[in-house]
Write a protein that holds these residues in place. Sequence first.
Motif, PDB file in Angstrom:
ATOM      1  N   UNK A  16     -14.766  16.631  -3.958  1.00 57.99           N
ATOM      2  CA  UNK A  16     -15.462  17.212  -5.109  1.00 57.99           C
ATOM      3  C   UNK A  16     -15.280  18.724  -5.144  1.00 57.99           C
ATOM      4  N   UNK A  17     -15.244  19.340  -3.978  1.00 51.91           N
ATOM      5  CA  UNK A  17     -15.088  20.792  -3.906  1.00 51.91           C
ATOM      6  C   UNK A  17     -13.669  21.236  -4.255  1.00 51.91           C
ATOM      7  N   UNK A  18     -12.657  20.506  -3.760  1.00 51.51           N
ATOM      8  CA  UNK A  18     -11.264  20.932  -3.892  1.00 51.51           C
ATOM      9  C   UNK A  18     -10.509  20.258  -5.029  1.00 51.51           C
ATOM     10  N   UNK A  19     -10.918  19.034  -5.409  1.00 51.96           N
ATOM     11  CA  UNK A  19     -10.178  18.291  -6.426  1.00 51.96           C
ATOM     12  C   UNK A  19      -8.883  17.695  -5.924  1.00 51.96           C
ATOM     13  N   UNK A  20      -8.705  17.662  -4.609  1.00 54.24           N
ATOM     14  CA  UNK A  20      -7.489  17.128  -3.996  1.00 54.24           C
ATOM     15  C   UNK A  20      -7.875  16.211  -2.848  1.00 54.24           C
ATOM     16  N   UNK A  21      -7.434  14.962  -2.910  1.00 54.41           N
ATOM     17  CA  UNK A  21      -7.740  14.032  -1.832  1.00 54.41           C
ATOM     18  C   UNK A  21      -7.053  14.447  -0.540  1.00 54.41           C
ATOM     19  N   UNK A  22      -5.793  14.854  -0.621  1.00 52.36           N
ATOM     20  CA  UNK A  22      -5.056  15.213   0.590  1.00 52.36           C
ATOM     21  C   UNK A  22      -5.675  16.424   1.270  1.00 52.36           C
ATOM     22  N   UNK A  23      -6.032  17.435   0.485  1.00 46.65           N
ATOM     23  CA  UNK A  23      -6.674  18.608   1.080  1.00 46.65           C
ATOM     24  C   UNK A  23      -8.035  18.247   1.655  1.00 46.65           C
ATOM     25  N   UNK A  24      -8.754  17.362   0.980  1.00 52.82           N
ATOM     26  CA  UNK A  24     -10.064  16.951   1.481  1.00 52.82           C
ATOM     27  C   UNK A  24      -9.930  16.318   2.862  1.00 52.82           C
ATOM     28  N   UNK A  25      -8.952  15.439   3.043  1.00 48.52           N
ATOM     29  CA  UNK A  25      -8.750  14.823   4.354  1.00 48.52           C
ATOM     30  C   UNK A  25      -8.456  15.878   5.419  1.00 48.52           C
ATOM     31  N   UNK A 266      13.296  -6.786 -10.356  1.00 48.87           N
ATOM     32  CA  UNK A 266      12.181  -6.202  -9.608  1.00 48.87           C
ATOM     33  C   UNK A 266      11.438  -5.217 -10.510  1.00 48.87           C
ATOM     34  N   UNK A 267      10.360  -4.625  -9.992  1.00 45.37           N
ATOM     35  CA  UNK A 267       9.574  -3.643 -10.737  1.00 45.37           C
ATOM     36  C   UNK A 267       9.324  -2.432  -9.861  1.00 45.37           C
ATOM     37  N   UNK A 268       9.503  -1.253 -10.445  1.00 49.16           N
ATOM     38  CA  UNK A 268       9.323   0.001  -9.715  1.00 49.16           C
ATOM     39  C   UNK A 268       8.034   0.676 -10.153  1.00 49.16           C
ATOM     40  N   UNK A 269       7.304   1.217  -9.160  1.00 52.46           N
ATOM     41  CA  UNK A 269       6.042   1.906  -9.450  1.00 52.46           C
ATOM     42  C   UNK A 269       6.300   3.073 -10.404  1.00 52.46           C
ATOM     43  N   UNK A 270       5.578   3.084 -11.485  1.00 53.40           N
ATOM     44  CA  UNK A 270       5.780   4.083 -12.531  1.00 53.40           C
ATOM     45  C   UNK A 270       4.618   5.075 -12.607  1.00 53.40           C
ATOM     46  N   UNK A 271       3.389   4.558 -12.686  1.00 52.21           N
ATOM     47  CA  UNK A 271       2.228   5.432 -12.810  1.00 52.21           C
ATOM     48  C   UNK A 271       0.990   4.770 -12.231  1.00 52.21           C
ATOM     49  N   UNK A 272      -0.018   5.601 -11.966  1.00 51.93           N
ATOM     50  CA  UNK A 272      -1.356   5.134 -11.662  1.00 51.93           C
ATOM     51  C   UNK A 272      -2.256   5.634 -12.782  1.00 51.93           C
ATOM     52  N   UNK A 273      -2.982   4.724 -13.419  1.00 52.90           N
ATOM     53  CA  UNK A 273      -3.751   5.069 -14.608  1.00 52.90           C
ATOM     54  C   UNK A 273      -5.242   4.871 -14.348  1.00 52.90           C
ATOM     55  N   UNK A 293       0.089  11.025  -4.991  1.00 47.71           N
ATOM     56  CA  UNK A 293      -1.017  10.182  -5.439  1.00 47.71           C
ATOM     57  C   UNK A 293      -0.745   8.727  -5.068  1.00 47.71           C
ATOM     58  N   UNK A 294       0.488   8.285  -5.274  1.00 41.93           N
ATOM     59  CA  UNK A 294       0.839   6.910  -4.908  1.00 41.93           C
ATOM     60  C   UNK A 294       0.609   6.678  -3.417  1.00 41.93           C
ATOM     61  N   UNK A 295       0.980   7.656  -2.597  1.00 48.77           N
ATOM     62  CA  UNK A 295       0.802   7.535  -1.142  1.00 48.77           C
ATOM     63  C   UNK A 295      -0.675   7.417  -0.781  1.00 48.77           C
ATOM     64  N   UNK A 296      -1.524   8.204  -1.436  1.00 49.10           N
ATOM     65  CA  UNK A 296      -2.953   8.178  -1.130  1.00 49.10           C
ATOM     66  C   UNK A 296      -3.553   6.802  -1.411  1.00 49.10           C
ATOM     67  N   UNK A 297      -3.023   6.116  -2.413  1.00 46.51           N
ATOM     68  CA  UNK A 297      -3.531   4.794  -2.761  1.00 46.51           C
ATOM     69  C   UNK A 297      -2.800   3.676  -2.021  1.00 46.51           C
ATOM     70  N   UNK A 298      -1.802   4.025  -1.198  1.00 45.89           N
ATOM     71  CA  UNK A 298      -1.075   3.027  -0.424  1.00 45.89           C
ATOM     72  C   UNK A 298      -0.327   2.029  -1.285  1.00 45.89           C
ATOM     73  N   UNK A 299       0.228   2.495  -2.400  1.00 48.72           N
ATOM     74  CA  UNK A 299       0.893   1.590  -3.334  1.00 48.72           C
ATOM     75  C   UNK A 299       2.352   1.372  -2.959  1.00 48.72           C
ATOM     76  N   UNK A 300       2.827   0.122  -2.962  1.00 52.55           N
ATOM     77  CA  UNK A 300       4.258  -0.123  -2.733  1.00 52.55           C
ATOM     78  C   UNK A 300       5.074   0.451  -3.879  1.00 52.55           C
ATOM     79  N   UNK A 301       6.210   1.035  -3.559  1.00 50.03           N
ATOM     80  CA  UNK A 301       7.043   1.657  -4.573  1.00 50.03           C
ATOM     81  C   UNK A 301       7.787   0.632  -5.430  1.00 50.03           C
ATOM     82  N   UNK A 302       7.986  -0.555  -4.896  1.00 52.18           N
ATOM     83  CA  UNK A 302       8.738  -1.570  -5.629  1.00 52.18           C
ATOM     84  C   UNK A 302       8.133  -2.936  -5.345  1.00 52.18           C
ATOM     85  N   UNK A 303       8.102  -3.790  -6.363  1.00 49.06           N
ATOM     86  CA  UNK A 303       7.651  -5.172  -6.218  1.00 49.06           C
ATOM     87  C   UNK A 303       8.814  -6.081  -6.613  1.00 49.06           C
TER      88      UNK A 303
END
Length: 312
Positions: A16-25, A266-273, A293-303
Amino acid sequence: MDLEPYRGELVAYCYRMLGSFHEAEDLVQETMLRAWKARDRYDPTRASVRTWLYRIATNVCLTALEGRTRRPLPSGLGAPSEDPRAPLTPALDVPWLQPFPDARFDLEVRADMRLALVAAMQVLPPRQRAVLVLREVLEFTAAEVAEQLGTTAAAVNSALQRARGALAEAGAAEEVVEPDDAAARAVIQRYVRAFETADVPALVRLLAEEAVLEMPPVPLWYRGSRDYGRFMDRVFAMRGTGWVTTPLTANGQPALAAYAPEPDGSHRLHTLQVFTVTAGRVAHNVVFADPRVFEAFGLPRRISSEEIRRER
C-alpha cells in the motif's frame, strides 16, 4: 522470536505504501532483518511484537520513498485517447503501479487494497499515506501511530483528516463489490465467454457507459464503452480468436490471465486483467502486460493444447 506470522500483513502494508509488490517483498525482508538484529533491544512492556514490527516497516518504507515519484496508472497521467489505432508504445521509464497477487498471502481484508484506492494513495505525501493505512486499515490508535512516526497524536489526527480529504477529492471512496459476490462473478463469467470468443458486441453490453480500459506499461487509456469496444476490435484483429483465460483475484478484485492463440495450437500469456464491477457492469479494467507482474502471480507463460483439453 517468531516473526514469520506477520510477513503477509507486512507485505500488504508495504505494498500500500509503495504500490509495488516486488518492492514490498524486499522491504519486508529488510524489516525482518532489522528486527532480528534488534531483538535483544525489544521491550515487550512498551509495545507488542506486531506494533514494533510496523514501526520498523514504516521507517523502512519512508526511507525507500525519499525522492521517489508516485506509481501511477495511465489514467492518472493524462486525458483518455479517442484513437483505437494509437501506437501501443510502452513507457518503460514510468514506475507503474503493480497489482497485488491475492493467492500469495492469506489476508482477511482486501477491499482496502483495490487498485483505484492504492493508486489514489500514491498522490499522498508518504507520511500521510502511512497515517492513513495505520489508522484506517490497521486500526492502530493515534498514540501508537504517533509513537511509530515520532510525532504527536494531534499531528497524526490532522494528517489523517488531510489524507481522507485528498482521497475523497480523488473519488477513491466508492464501494466496490468483492470477487466472491455472486452478481460480480456472473458478470465476469459472461465477460470471459465473450472475450474467449472475441465477441465484441457481447463485451460492450457488459460495460458501464463510462467504463475505463487502461494498459500499463502503455500510457494509453480509453473511457466509454464505445472506445473500449473499438479497441477490443483492434486486439482481436491483431491476435485472432480462440483465447483462453484463467480466473484469479488481485487486490481483492476479480481478475483473469488472458492467453492468446498461437499458430501451433498452444496459447501464450498475453495480459493479466483486473476488473472493477459496479452495478452489474464492468466499470474498469486494468490490463497489465509487464513480465514482472506475471512472475508475481506465478503464471505459466504458455499453455499447450493438451493442457487446455484436460482443463476443459
